[in-house]
Enzyme design. Structure first.
Site, short mmCIF file in Angstrom:
data_model
loop_
_atom_site.label_atom_id
_atom_site.label_comp_id
_atom_site.label_asym_id
_atom_site.label_seq_id
_atom_site.Cartn_x
_atom_site.Cartn_y
_atom_site.Cartn_z
N ASP A 30 18.67 -7.21 -32.71
CA ASP A 30 19.42 -7.59 -33.92
C ASP A 30 18.79 -6.96 -35.15
O ASP A 30 17.66 -6.43 -35.11
CB ASP A 30 19.47 -9.12 -34.08
N GLU A 75 16.09 -12.25 -33.65
CA GLU A 75 14.70 -12.25 -34.12
C GLU A 75 14.62 -12.44 -35.63
O GLU A 75 13.63 -12.95 -36.14
CB GLU A 75 14.01 -10.94 -33.74
#
Lengths: 363, 363
Positions: free
Chosen positions: A78, A133
């Protein structure tokens, strides 16, 4: 470098710079990782030497060669929200610009390249690609994998390909956030002697903080640097009222020679003789030792070169550490460029990172 | 005591307790004073010995007997918002309950009674009824009268019928609010040495405040009691950021032997050696000397009896003081009951206040 439209399957046999561009162009801000996770899964399943597992948008691929040791290459897929910086753009100096170029799709590209080309590694390999994350800790894909499928994360040593500017950064410091509350008694400020001022009661707390001498301990050969800071202070009822509560939020960043319990005890001790009426842990993530004395880690450092540096900030290496797997950060991006609108990466560093990891794993 | 419906003209020849009830039943929260101002104007215009002027919802009525001295009886006609406590209720013990009974329609009733019955005072009289005392200072009717028609407020001595529990409260303390700002430099809290913590920089400010010894000066025979307090402190960017700004709001309540400029200089001096990067005056209302040495004031104290007390809080006597008119607070309500839902007043105290003022003005 050829450009490919975002819906084209990932080409793991393009070079790592081209692959980075392809990953960036498949936008994946936190919570929207599915298209990229699908593309990664599809690409990995095409590689016959790997077993692929998936949990949500987290993909784990493993060799099973029966080697005596297993190393893990991990990265999050991400990014922070797009800021008009997708699709990517390669300039004439070989610098690739765009959201995630640095943090950390260049690292993910290197993982994917190693997965594709290192079919006979000297150590068994596990590749971990995880989501979320960049957002709240409880959403973190690596943390959720560690809870649901800890066996998928078994290994002797882990490399997290977070941006570290091509340097090995060992372990990470812990972070503890505590709310310290002083209490007084409200009164009209025209008759302040009828009350007790909670802000004034906080004076010795700020004195402790201002006078605090942070430690710089050496752990496994790396010098860490601690810090104890107020990150917030709040009090106030009205412009004519003596406030009865003052809250100081303190953040202790501690070196990996201290456990979480020791860190907490230290903060309590710093403020032991202060009038703290409430002591509340707001947030706590443990430190991780660099683990550079482990043979696999030592071999890694020898192979990639450079002098390992301590990691001051908290990173997901701590999650590996809590699973008993020593871990380091090692990635091509410059960490100072992470999360910036003008995020970019030097493609030469991507290629160099790939080459060093390949060399370590094959010779 | 007979009850009258709210739309009945005010009966200034009823007793002061009945008149208080009638005033309370004509609700007048700040901003909604017009019906009550109309009723007061109508009642006063019916008295041939008074000249009546009006400015907005502020009414001023004056005798013009050519006496050598002129005293002012002043009161605000607004209240805090109604809290299910209108209409008023008289209980069996002679206590009148309701919004404004204490602050300060009982005082206004006494003003109106004196206006009606003392037709031949020994000193010329000015009656001031003003609006918007309970809200922002710039709306205050007395302040707006002082700007627009200062001549209407000329006099030698003023009595403000604010609740003082039947005691003479002299002058008032000033109130100065200052924002003190420390500055640092933002940094990630994992690398705090890259920045400078503005909260830690505020430690010496809080030390000064905690150690501060307030003065208790005697002014015109009354002992005042100062205070210097933080009423607000604010800093914080995020849980992992060293904050670059911290703002401490300090309130200095000062005795009337200090001018506004002296008060400001004192606060600057207290923090002279602290790292204050910005010093901003947020609010400032001057103190008022009790002026009890003035002959009219001395005669007033002798007539109403008791030992004058200092007024710690700021009141509108300061506005008279700035017009050169010494002023005291003297009213029937108990100041601790002001603004409360169960606000009430002992009707015997209303009658006693009226009687003492009448005696002072006629003998």
């Amino acid at each position: 470098m050829d450009r490919t439209p975002p819906d084209t399957p990932l080409d793991l046999f393009a070079d790592a710079a081209a692959l980075t561009a392809q990953l960036v162009d498949t936008a994946s801000p936190s919570g929207e990782e599915k298209p990229l996770a699908d593309a990664i899964e599809t690409a990995l399943r095409a590689l016959p030497h790997l077993t692929v597992d998936r949990y949500g948008n987290n993909i784990v691929a493993r060799t099973a060669l029966g080697r005596p040791e297993r190393v893990i290459l991990a990265g999050h897929i991400d990014t922070v929200p797009i800021a008009d910086n997708v699709p990517s753009r390669l300039d004439a100096d070989g610098v690739l610009w765009g959201c995630g170029t640095c943090d950390m799709k260049s690292g993910v590209a290197v993982q994917l390249r190693i997965a594709a080309i290192v079919t006979e590694p000297l150590r068994d390999l596990t590749f971990v690609f995880y989501d979320n994350e960049e957002v709240a800790a409880h959403l973190n894909g690596l943390g959720r994998l560690a809870e649901a499928h800890p066996d998928w994360l078994a290994g002797d040593f882990a490399v997290l390909l977070e941006p570290s500017d091509g340097q090995v950064e060992g372990g990470c410091q812990g972070t503890l956030r505590v709310l310290l509350r002083t209490r007084g008694e409200r009164a009209h400020s025209a008759r302040s002697w009828m009350g007790a001022n909670a802000i004034h009661a906080a004076a010795p707390l700020l004195d402790r903080l201002a006078a605090y001498e942070p430690r710089r301990p050496v752990v496994d050969g790396l010098e860490y640097r601690e810090g104890l800071n107020a990150v917030r202070i709040e009090a106030g009822v009205a412009g004519n009222v003596i406030p009865d509560v003052c809250t100081v939020t303190v953040n202790y960043r501690y070196a990996p020679d201290r456990s979480g319990d020791e860190a907490l005890a230290h903060v309590r001790e710093v403020f032991a003789d202060c009038p703290v009426e409430e002591f509340t842990v707001d947030d706590h993530s443990g430190a991780a030792r660099p683990g550079l004395s482990h043979p696999a880690a030592a071999a890694f450092v020898a192979a990639v070169g450079g002098t390992p540096q301590p990691k001051y900030g908290w990173t997901d290496v701590s999650r590996f550490s809590s699973l008993g797997v020593p871990a380091v950060n090692y990635g091509p991006g410059n960490p100072h460029l992470a999360h910036k609108r003008d995020e970019h990466v030097d493609t030469a560093k991507i290629l160099a990172t790939e080459e060093r990891l390949r060399a370590w794993l094959t010779s």
